[in-house]
Design a protein around this motif. Structure first.
Motif, short mmCIF file in Angstrom:
data_model
loop_
_atom_site.label_atom_id
_atom_site.label_comp_id
_atom_site.label_asym_id
_atom_site.label_seq_id
_atom_site.Cartn_x
_atom_site.Cartn_y
_atom_site.Cartn_z
N ASP A 636 -13.40 -19.21 -41.91
CA ASP A 636 -13.00 -20.36 -41.24
C ASP A 636 -13.47 -21.47 -42.20
OD1 ASP A 636 -12.01 -22.00 -39.32
OD2 ASP A 636 -13.89 -21.99 -38.04
N TYR A 637 -12.48 -22.36 -42.38
CA TYR A 637 -13.00 -23.57 -43.36
C TYR A 637 -12.89 -24.85 -42.30
CZ TYR A 637 -11.61 -20.48 -46.89
OH TYR A 637 -11.36 -19.21 -47.65
N ARG A 638 -14.13 -25.46 -42.56
CA ARG A 638 -14.38 -26.62 -41.70
C ARG A 638 -14.52 -28.03 -42.49
NH1 ARG A 638 -18.07 -23.70 -37.08
NH2 ARG A 638 -16.92 -22.03 -36.81
N ALA A 639 -13.81 -28.76 -42.32
CA ALA A 639 -14.38 -30.07 -43.27
C ALA A 639 -15.87 -30.51 -43.28
CB ALA A 639 -13.47 -31.32 -42.78
N SER A 640 -16.03 -30.83 -44.59
CA SER A 640 -17.58 -31.29 -44.50
C SER A 640 -17.45 -32.29 -45.71
CB SER A 640 -18.49 -30.15 -45.03
OG SER A 640 -18.19 -29.29 -46.22
N GLN A 641 -18.43 -32.86 -45.91
CA GLN A 641 -18.67 -33.87 -47.24
C GLN A 641 -19.84 -34.08 -47.71
OE1 GLN A 641 -16.67 -37.78 -46.30
NE2 GLN A 641 -17.84 -38.48 -47.97
N PRO A 642 -20.50 -32.85 -48.44
CA PRO A 642 -21.91 -33.06 -49.08
C PRO A 642 -21.77 -34.16 -50.02
CG PRO A 642 -20.62 -31.14 -49.74
CD PRO A 642 -19.88 -31.50 -48.80
N ALA A 643 -22.96 -34.65 -50.81
CA ALA A 643 -23.23 -35.59 -51.50
C ALA A 643 -22.22 -35.33 -53.04
CB ALA A 643 -24.49 -35.81 -52.21
N TRP A 644 -21.81 -33.89 -53.52
CA TRP A 644 -21.23 -33.85 -54.57
C TRP A 644 -19.75 -33.53 -54.18
CZ3 TRP A 644 -24.84 -30.41 -52.34
CH2 TRP A 644 -23.98 -29.21 -51.82
N ALA A 645 -19.39 -33.71 -53.12
CA ALA A 645 -17.88 -33.34 -52.86
C ALA A 645 -17.14 -34.56 -52.58
CB ALA A 645 -17.89 -32.36 -51.62
N HIS A 646 -15.71 -34.34 -53.06
CA HIS A 646 -14.58 -35.23 -52.74
C HIS A 646 -14.49 -35.24 -51.38
CE1 HIS A 646 -10.95 -37.07 -52.83
NE2 HIS A 646 -11.07 -37.37 -54.31
N PRO A 647 -14.33 -36.54 -50.71
CA PRO A 647 -13.96 -36.61 -49.45
C PRO A 647 -12.66 -36.47 -48.93
CG PRO A 647 -14.97 -38.73 -50.39
CD PRO A 647 -14.74 -37.87 -51.40
N GLY A 648 -12.44 -35.32 -48.07
CA GLY A 648 -11.17 -34.92 -47.55
C GLY A 648 -10.85 -33.61 -48.35
N ARG A 649 -11.36 -33.23 -49.55
CA ARG A 649 -11.11 -32.26 -50.21
C ARG A 649 -12.43 -31.22 -50.30
NH1 ARG A 649 -7.89 -34.85 -55.05
NH2 ARG A 649 -6.48 -36.38 -53.89
N SER A 650 -12.83 -31.06 -49.14
CA SER A 650 -14.35 -30.09 -49.06
C SER A 650 -14.40 -29.60 -47.90
CB SER A 650 -15.28 -31.08 -49.37
OG SER A 650 -16.63 -30.62 -49.09
N ALA A 651 -14.87 -28.48 -47.88
CA ALA A 651 -15.16 -27.55 -46.43
C ALA A 651 -16.29 -26.52 -46.66
CB ALA A 651 -13.65 -26.75 -46.27
N ASP A 652 -17.03 -26.58 -45.60
CA ASP A 652 -17.96 -25.50 -45.25
C ASP A 652 -17.11 -24.22 -44.98
OD1 ASP A 652 -20.00 -27.10 -46.07
OD2 ASP A 652 -20.40 -27.67 -43.99
N VAL A 653 -17.63 -23.24 -45.41
CA VAL A 653 -17.11 -21.54 -45.19
C VAL A 653 -18.02 -21.07 -44.15
CG1 VAL A 653 -16.22 -19.70 -46.52
CG2 VAL A 653 -16.01 -21.86 -47.62
N TYR A 654 -17.20 -20.63 -43.24
CA TYR A 654 -17.52 -19.82 -42.11
C TYR A 654 -17.24 -18.46 -42.16
CZ TYR A 654 -20.27 -24.01 -40.30
OH TYR A 654 -21.32 -25.15 -40.15
N ARG A 655 -18.09 -17.35 -41.81
CA ARG A 655 -17.52 -16.07 -41.52
C ARG A 655 -17.54 -15.86 -40.04
NH1 ARG A 655 -18.56 -10.01 -44.24
NH2 ARG A 655 -17.51 -8.92 -42.78
N VAL A 656 -16.31 -15.48 -39.54
CA VAL A 656 -16.35 -15.48 -38.04
C VAL A 656 -16.12 -14.00 -37.46
CG1 VAL A 656 -15.16 -16.29 -36.03
CG2 VAL A 656 -15.49 -17.74 -37.86
N ASP A 657 -16.90 -13.33 -36.70
CA ASP A 657 -16.81 -11.89 -36.25
C ASP A 657 -17.08 -11.95 -34.79
OD1 ASP A 657 -19.41 -12.13 -36.58
OD2 ASP A 657 -19.26 -10.97 -38.65
N GLY A 658 -17.29 -10.73 -34.45
CA GLY A 658 -17.55 -10.46 -32.95
C GLY A 658 -19.24 -10.98 -32.76
N GLN A 659 -19.87 -10.89 -33.88
CA GLN A 659 -21.18 -11.22 -33.52
C GLN A 659 -21.73 -12.73 -33.75
OE1 GLN A 659 -23.53 -8.69 -36.20
NE2 GLN A 659 -22.93 -6.86 -34.87
#
Length: 800
Positions: A636-659
């Motif tokens: 699952d990709y969720r928009a984020s904006q760390p200091a080194w990242a381009h605004p609007g072209r950056s995402a945190d990556v999550y692994r989603v499962d039953g747990q």
């Protein structure tokens, strides 16, 4: 370590040729890097004295010399050397001599003047690279004597590369023990009889550094002729060992260090005030060193101090590294104070590098020096000084802290263990010969031997160390090649984890190249990335550019990408698997294995069919999704904006499962501001994720495909522009229930017919049940639930 072959043979007689000696040294672990033959083919070269030197009548730079060659005979030589002068003793190649390099000496006429031979430089004789002038010989050199005999030639300068555990081989005598064991010889006993004291002159020594300096030996020698000429045999041994002769008192300390392995220093005793105190440096304390530099010290350094201005007030030497300028010996020195101390490695390691210094003494003390050597070194140096430069020695002064000096302990060597590890049986007599030749004390026991290493071999602490000594001296080539016997226990790889090699192959198949970067980075680079939180600085870095442990893989990976761009590589795709480090209070740094990739340039390689296009976010997302597919992970990709990242072209990556869900890392484009700071012209995209949660996968379970048909329903919704697809998908999956087998987004539209600020998303719902055929009513209920959910959660409306 560089040394003279003849010097080594003086300590260990052997019939081995030079080639055999070099091969033996390499075979026993003392790798020979270079052998330089010196003074080969010097027949016809003699010691000569220039009686007169007159200007050549036809050449400004030539002189006509009358040269004495022994027995009162003289010859005429035309010479162009700038240092040719009457009274100088220098080598003369007589007519008929053949010099190294093939130069044949013949009688000749130079500008009309006859010359019967050639006065030679060190380079022309092949004994030194100096070609600036004639090789000047000492005044006591016997005129007419063969030069080779006088200089102890032929010889060779041998340089070996030592592993860190063989600090004992930083001396000719240390190497001699290994050669004796390998060549079936024995080391000549060292003449180390104490030099009797002839006066009461001495200086009190006090130790204030505890275990860091447990032994300090000093001796005063009065009435020394500091202008005494260093004997030619000593000069040649130093030169062939890579040491430039300076003056007799300095040369003696260097000579003893090379022969025995104990660094030492000579002070001008008249410039010292007793007592001499060995202590830690004070914060901000200044010390002027032999090279003329004044350095500022801190409490990590050790100094030798005298009591000028108070007990231990003035630092006169930097302990274990370099002597001081104000108390150095000069030609005016009359009274000398010799010192040799035992500085433990941990007290010296990194101190010289901290000041930009690298000295022979510091190099040896960092690796460890025999704690029993200081007295022996002082006695040897005293004898040489008194024999060559005169003087009256006082009693040897020794300050020692015995509680900080450990005696060598016996180590058990079992006969059966030796045979089991090596895979062969070495005769008992051969084992005892090898160990005894190495200088170890050997006592036979019922099951093998009890072996006590000398104090210089502190690398021999356990049984395996002794087995290694037997193996390398007996010869690794004598160890047979045999297949292992017995059953081997095989460990099957876990099915719950995707192996790192599989991930590597997947990225390589998608046109990435693997990079391997240092785990050390420049702290300034981490600051540029604003990624210095948790940074672990190194106390003893290799260089300023490698001064901290990396907290992320991306800074080093992007730096590698930048170097490729600078070399005209427009399309670069790199990946790396490696550890990152985070500081923890009171604990060792936390290590985390990560995988990262960076890319720039076109999305695909240049080809004739199809237009090129620049790499985009979704290209990189596809590469990451292909990795996730190996473990069956749903990302699952969720928009984020760390200091080194381009605004609007950056995402945190999550692994989603039953747990639940786990944040794996980040994906996106670098911020333009960071790209400018890194001097990157291209747009750079990358991702970095924790490897362990990405590589986890559930155990595969076989299951039958449903026998009942699937049904597809397509829906188009108009939703606000800022609503991400991932949020809509989550609502659809929650509302549709277990009959939803798959959900696909097949169209995204903005433009005519869709109000401003909104977008149209078209999705396909694929429904299927495992136990029955879905009816129209079942499908309609799912569709109504989905429509209600996305209208309720996101204000979406069905597109007309």
């Amino acid at each position: 370590m560089k040394f003279s072959e003849n010097w080594l043979r003086q300590h260990v007689p052997t019939d081995a040729t030079r080639e055999q000696l070099a091969a033996t040294l390499t075979a026993i672990g003392l790798e020979v890097e270079e052998v330089v033959a010196l003074g080969e083919s010097l027949d016809g070269v003699v010691v000569a004295r220039i009686v007169s030197a007159e200007k050549h009548p036809e050449a400004d730079r030539l002189q006509v010399c009358q040269v004495e060659i022994g027995d009162g005979a003289t010859v005429q030589i035309v010479c162009g050397a700038p240092n040719a002068r009457a009274g100088l003793k220098a080598p003369l190649a007589t007519v008929g001599a053949l010099l190294p390099g093939g130069m044949a000496i013949k009688a000749a006429k130079l500008r009309g003047v006859e010359s019967f031979g050639m006065l030679c430089s060190a380079k022309e004789l092949g004994v030194d690279p100096d070609a600036s002038g004639l090789l000047e010989l000492p005044e006591d050199a016997p005129v007419g004597a063969p030069l080779a005999q006088y200089l102890g030639l032929p010889d060779a300068s041998i340089e070996i590369k030592l592993t860190p555990n063989r600090a004992d081989c930083f001396s000719v005598r240390g190497i001699a023990f290994d050669v004796a064991a390998a060549c079936g010889s024995s080391v000549v006993p060292l003449d180390a009889a104490p030099m009797p004291a002839l006066s009461d002159a001495q200086m009190a020594v006090e130790l204030d550094a505890g275990a860091k300096v447990p032994r300090f030996v000093g001796r005063a020698i009065d009435g020394v002729n500091a202008r005494a000429q260093t004997p030619v045999w000593m000069v040649e041994r130093l030169r062939r060992s890579g040491i430039r002769p300076i003056s007799f008192l300095v040369d003696v300390t260097q000579y003893v260090m090379l022969e025995l392995g104990q660094p030492m220093h000579a002070f001008d005793r008249d410039s010292l005030s007793a007592p001499v105190v060995v202590r830690p440096a004070r914060a901000g304390e200044q010390c002027k060193l032999l090279d003329g530099r004044t350095v500022s010290l801190d409490e990590d350094f050790l100094v030798v101090a005298d009591s000028q201005g108070g007990r231990g007030a003035r630092a006169v030497a930097l302990g274990g590294i370099m002597g001081g300028h104000d108390t150095r010996v000069t030609d005016a020195t009359v009274n000398v104070f010799l010192e040799a101390a035992h500085w433990i490695p941990s007290a010296i390691i990194g101190r010289g590098r901290k000041l930009g210094l690298h000295t022979d003494a510091g190099h040896r003390f960092e690796r460890g020096v025999d704690p029993e050597l200081p007295r022996q070194a002082v006695e040897t140096a005293t004898r040489l000084i008194v024999e060559i430069a005169g003087g009256v020695p006082g009693p040897t002064t020794e300050a020692v802290l015995p509680e900080h000096l450990s005696a060598p302990q016996p180590v058990r060597l079992r006969r059966e263990r030796l045979a089991r590890v090596l895979g062969l049986r070495v005769a008992d007599a051969e084992v005892e010969r090898i160990l005894s030749a190495l200088g170890l004390a050997v006592a036979a026991t019922d099951e093998g031997w009890s072996v006590t290493a000398p104090s210089r071999r502190f690398d021999l602490a356990i049984e395996e160390d002794l087995i290694e000594e037997i193996a390398r001296i007996h010869g690794y080539d004598a160890v047979p090649t045999t297949l292992p016997a017995g059953a081997a226990r095989l460990i099957a790889p876990s099915e719950t984890r995707v192996d790192a090699s599989v991930l590597r192959r997947q990225l390589a198949a998608r046109d990435y190249l693997e990079a391997v970067n240092y785990a050390f980075v420049d702290a300034g680079l981490l600051a540029t990335w604003q990624a210095q939180d948790g940074m672990v600085p190194l106390a003893n870095p290799l260089s300023a550019e490698l001064g901290a442990m990396r907290t992320r893989l991306l800074p080093g990976l992007v730096a590698a990408l930048g170097r490729n761009l600078a070399r005209q590589q427009p399309r670069v795709r790199l990946f790396e698997l490696g550890n990152v480090f985070a500081a923890r209070a009171g604990q060792a740094p936390l290590e985390t294995l990560r995988i990262a990739a960076v890319a720039c340039g076109d999305a695909g390689a240049e080809q004739w069919d199809g237009k090129s296009r620049p790499l985009g976010f979704h290209d990189l997302k596809g590469d990451l999704d292909s990795l996730a597919a190996l473990s069956g992970a749903r990302l699952d990709y969720r928009a984020s904006q760390p200091a080194w990242a381009h605004p609007g072209r950056s995402a945190d990556v999550y692994r989603v499962d039953g747990q639940g869900e786990t944040c794996l890392g980040w994906i996106g484009q670098l911020h333009p501001r960071l790209q400018r700071a890194l001097d990157l012209d291209a747009e750079v995209l990358g991702f970095e994720l924790d490897l362990a949660p990405l590589a986890q996968r559930p155990l595969p379970r076989a299951g039958a495909l449903s026998r009942y048909p699937s049904v597809r329903r397509d829906l188009a919704f108009v939703v606000a522009q800022d609503v991400p697809w991932s949020a809509l998908a989550a609502s659809v999956q929650a509302a549709a229930g277990p009959s939803l087998r798959d959900l696909v987004l097949f169209d995204r539209y903005q433009g005519k017919g869709v109000e401003t600020g909104c977008k149209s998303l078209a999705m396909g719902l694929i429904l299927q049940d495992e136990s029955r055929t879905l009816t129209d009513r079942d499908v309609e209920e799912v569709v109504k639930a989905v429509m209600a959910a996305i209208e309720r959660d996101h204000g979406a409306k069905i597109r007309a």
